[in-house]
Design a protein around this motif. Structure first.
Motif, PDB file in Angstrom:
ATOM      1  N   TYR A 120       0.840  -1.200   0.000  1.00  0.00           N
ATOM      2  CA  TYR A 120       0.000   0.000   0.000  1.00  0.00           C
ATOM      3  C   TYR A 120       0.876   1.252   0.000  1.00  0.00           C
ATOM      4  N   ASP A 121       2.000   1.194   0.710  1.00  0.00           N
ATOM      5  CA  ASP A 121       2.927   2.333   0.714  1.00  0.00           C
ATOM      6  C   ASP A 121       3.481   2.591  -0.684  1.00  0.00           C
ATOM      7  N   ALA A 122       3.784   1.523  -1.428  1.00  0.00           N
ATOM      8  CA  ALA A 122       4.290   1.689  -2.793  1.00  0.00           C
ATOM      9  C   ALA A 122       3.222   2.337  -3.677  1.00  0.00           C
ATOM     10  N   PHE A 123       1.954   1.964  -3.461  1.00  0.00           N
ATOM     11  CA  PHE A 123       0.868   2.605  -4.206  1.00  0.00           C
ATOM     12  C   PHE A 123       0.807   4.096  -3.877  1.00  0.00           C
ATOM     13  N   LEU A 124       0.896   4.432  -2.587  1.00  0.00           N
ATOM     14  CA  LEU A 124       0.837   5.840  -2.192  1.00  0.00           C
ATOM     15  C   LEU A 124       1.982   6.647  -2.788  1.00  0.00           C
ATOM     16  N   GLN A 125       3.145   6.029  -2.924  1.00  0.00           N
ATOM     17  CA  GLN A 125       4.288   6.737  -3.492  1.00  0.00           C
ATOM     18  C   GLN A 125       4.167   6.877  -5.008  1.00  0.00           C
ATOM     19  N   GLY A 126       3.724   5.813  -5.674  1.00  0.00           N
ATOM     20  CA  GLY A 126       3.669   5.830  -7.133  1.00  0.00           C
ATOM     21  C   GLY A 126       2.357   6.295  -7.716  1.00  0.00           C
ATOM     22  N   GLY A 127       1.268   6.103  -7.002  1.00  0.00           N
ATOM     23  CA  GLY A 127      -0.031   6.530  -7.481  1.00  0.00           C
ATOM     24  C   GLY A 127      -0.693   5.579  -8.453  1.00  0.00           C
TER      25      GLY A 127
END
Length: 183
Positions: A88-95
Motif C-alpha cells: 500500500y505504501d508503494a501505491f501511495l508513493q507511485g499513485g
C-alpha cells in the motif's frame, strides 16, 4: 484559462472546495497549486509531470498520515497484494496499482479514505437535463395502475408496509373508477 493566483500561466488544475455548503472554485497552474493547496503534489524538480494517480496518492497518503483514527499498529502492518506483491505504501508513493487484484487487497484502506474524502464509497453521478433511461421510458408507457403495482411490489420488498397499504388502496380506487366508467 489563466491561473487565478499568478494570472501568468495556463490553469491545469480545477480545485473545488466545499466547506459548510459554501462552494469555492480555484483554477490554478501547476506551480501555484503546489504552493496553495493543502495537499502536496509530490512533484520533484526532476519530475515535473502531473498525473491523476500522483495527485490521488498524495491526497490519500496525506489523509492516512494526518488521520488521528489510524492506529500505530495499522501503520506498521505492511499490506501487500497477493498477486503482484505491491504494498500500500508503494501505491501511495507511485499513485498506480500493480494489478487489478490491488483494488481488492487495499479495499479497506481505500474505502476508509474515500468515505472521509467524499462522504460515501460509491459515486452515483449526474444525468444530463432531460435524460430518460430505457427503464423510465418503459415505465412511462405503462398505465397508472401498472406503475402503482410496481411501486407496491417495491414497497413490499423493502418492508415499507404503511406505504404498501396506501398504494394498494390507490390501485383499488383506480380499478373501481375504471369499472364504473366501463358500465
Amino acid at each position: 484559462m489563466l491561473c487565478d493566483k499568478c494570472k501568468k500561466r495556463q490553469a491545469i488544475i480545477y480545485y473545488t472546495e466545499i466547506i459548510n455548503g459554501i462552494k469555492k472554485e480555484q483554477h490554478l497552474c501547476e506551480e501555484c497549486a503546489a504552493k496553495y493547496a493543502d495537499f502536496e503534489l509530490g512533484l520533484s524538480k526532476a519530475n515535473k509531470e502531473l498525473s491523476l494517480g500522483g495527485l490521488l496518492s498524495s491526497i490519500l497518503g496525506n489523509y492516512s498520515a494526518s488521520n488521528p483514527t489510524v492506529k500505530e499498529d495499522e501503520l506498521e502492518a505492511v499490506i501487500q497484494c497477493e498477486r503482484c506483491g505491491m504494498t500500500y505504501d508503494a501505491f501511495l508513493q507511485g499513485g498506480k496499482f500493480g494489478c487489478a487484484e490491488c483494488y481488492t487487497s487495499f479495499g479497506k484502506q481505500l474505502e476508509k479514505s474515500f468515505r472521509q474524502i467524499h462522504g460515501a464509497t460509491s459515486h452515483i453521478g449526474k444525468r444530463p437535463k432531460g435524460f430518460v433511461s430505457q427503464t423510465d421510458k418503459i415505465i412511462n408507457d405503462l398505465s397508472e395502475i401498472d406503475r402503482l403495482s410496481i411501486r407496491l411490489q417495491d414497497a413490499i420488498e423493502k418492508e415499507e408496509f404503511d406505504q404498501a397499504v396506501c398504494l394498494r388502496d390507490q390501485i383499488r380506487a383506480l380499478k373501481a373508477k375504471e369499472e364504473s366508467h366501463n358500465v
